[in-house]
Design an enzyme around this catalytic site. Structure first.
Site, PDB file in Angstrom:
ATOM      1  N   HIS A 150      53.544  18.472  -1.026  1.00 10.66           N
ATOM      2  CA  HIS A 150      55.043  18.364  -0.887  1.00 10.66           C
ATOM      3  C   HIS A 150      55.256  17.002  -0.117  1.00 10.66           C
ATOM      4  O   HIS A 150      56.445  16.476  -0.575  1.00 10.66           O
ATOM      5  CB  HIS A 150      55.660  19.851   0.102  1.00 10.66           C
ATOM      6  CG  HIS A 150      54.850  19.907   1.326  1.00 10.66           C
ATOM      7  ND1 HIS A 150      53.730  20.531   1.096  1.00 10.66           N
ATOM      8  CD2 HIS A 150      55.223  19.725   2.293  1.00 10.66           C
ATOM      9  CE1 HIS A 150      53.202  20.473   2.398  1.00 10.66           C
ATOM     10  NE2 HIS A 150      54.101  20.114   3.306  1.00 10.66           N
ATOM     11  N   HIS A 210      33.699  -3.604  -3.832  1.00 16.22           N
ATOM     12  CA  HIS A 210      32.552  -3.152  -3.007  1.00 16.22           C
ATOM     13  C   HIS A 210      31.950  -1.548  -3.215  1.00 16.22           C
ATOM     14  O   HIS A 210      30.945  -1.370  -3.130  1.00 16.22           O
ATOM     15  CB  HIS A 210      32.752  -3.509  -1.340  1.00 16.22           C
ATOM     16  CG  HIS A 210      32.848  -4.827  -1.096  1.00 16.22           C
ATOM     17  ND1 HIS A 210      32.433  -5.360   0.026  1.00 16.22           N
ATOM     18  CD2 HIS A 210      32.791  -6.082  -2.029  1.00 16.22           C
ATOM     19  CE1 HIS A 210      32.515  -6.691   0.276  1.00 16.22           C
ATOM     20  NE2 HIS A 210      32.860  -7.293  -1.104  1.00 16.22           N
ATOM     21  N   ARG A 239      24.784  -6.450  -5.536  1.00 20.07           N
ATOM     22  CA  ARG A 239      24.393  -5.814  -4.261  1.00 20.07           C
ATOM     23  C   ARG A 239      24.906  -4.498  -3.669  1.00 20.07           C
ATOM     24  O   ARG A 239      24.601  -3.682  -3.171  1.00 20.07           O
ATOM     25  CB  ARG A 239      24.371  -6.858  -3.014  1.00 20.07           C
ATOM     26  CG  ARG A 239      25.767  -6.858  -2.543  1.00 20.07           C
ATOM     27  CD  ARG A 239      25.645  -7.956  -1.432  1.00 20.07           C
ATOM     28  NE  ARG A 239      26.863  -8.158  -0.784  1.00 20.07           N
ATOM     29  CZ  ARG A 239      28.094  -8.984  -1.372  1.00 20.07           C
ATOM     30  NH1 ARG A 239      27.931  -9.457  -2.468  1.00 20.07           N
ATOM     31  NH2 ARG A 239      29.158  -8.888  -0.558  1.00 20.07           N
TER      32      ARG A 239
END
Ligand code: RB5
Length: 141
Positions: A10, A99, A133
């Protein structure tokens, strides 16, 4: 057009409606409720409902709105395939994609201005995961 699941409690209802209106020409929204701001509901019910849908495909995106964005992100992040990011700036919205490969953006309607929320959504949806990475790190979550 990209399909996006959206849901709120809400407290987030008005911002959810404004988001749908603002992006009507750009994205197709699957609105999973709630459908008014008057009746108090419990945010985890809406987070879980949306997460079940988003979890079905790695291409899916979701938007969850509550008063602070906190409860929605806590509930959403209990789901294995969900990475929900509470976003309050374009920078952190972008980073959550680059990331963390976030698939849900959560927003706090009581803490984040409408125009900032729109910018966060735009940045979130249009930023790709950087990979590299970050893949192994995301897997470790
Ligand atoms: C509802 O009052 C509020 O607690 C909820 O929208 C959310 O902010 C919880 O984290």
């Amino acid at each position: 057009m990209k399909k996006i699941f959206i849901s709120s409690d809400h407290a987030g209802f008005n911002l959810k409606e404004q988001i749908k209106k603002n992006f009507v020409k750009k994205y197709i929204f699957f609105d999973l409720g709630t459908d008014n701001s008057k009746i108090s509901v419990n945010y985890p019910d809406y987070a879980h409902k949306l997460c079940k849908k988003v979890s079905k495909s790695s291409n899916n995106f979701g938007i969850l709105v509550c008063g602070s964005g906190l409860g929605m992100s806590m509930a959403a992040n209990r789901h294995k395939k969900i990475r929900a990011a509470l976003c309050y700036s374009v920078k952190n919205a972008k980073l959550s994609r680059l990331h963390n490969n976030a698939n849900i953006i959560t927003l706090g309607s009581r803490l984040t201005k409408k125009n900032i929320a729109f910018k966060c959504i735009e940045a979130f949806i249009n930023t790709k995961f950087e990979g590299g990475r970050h893949i192994k790190r995301v897997k470790k979550i």
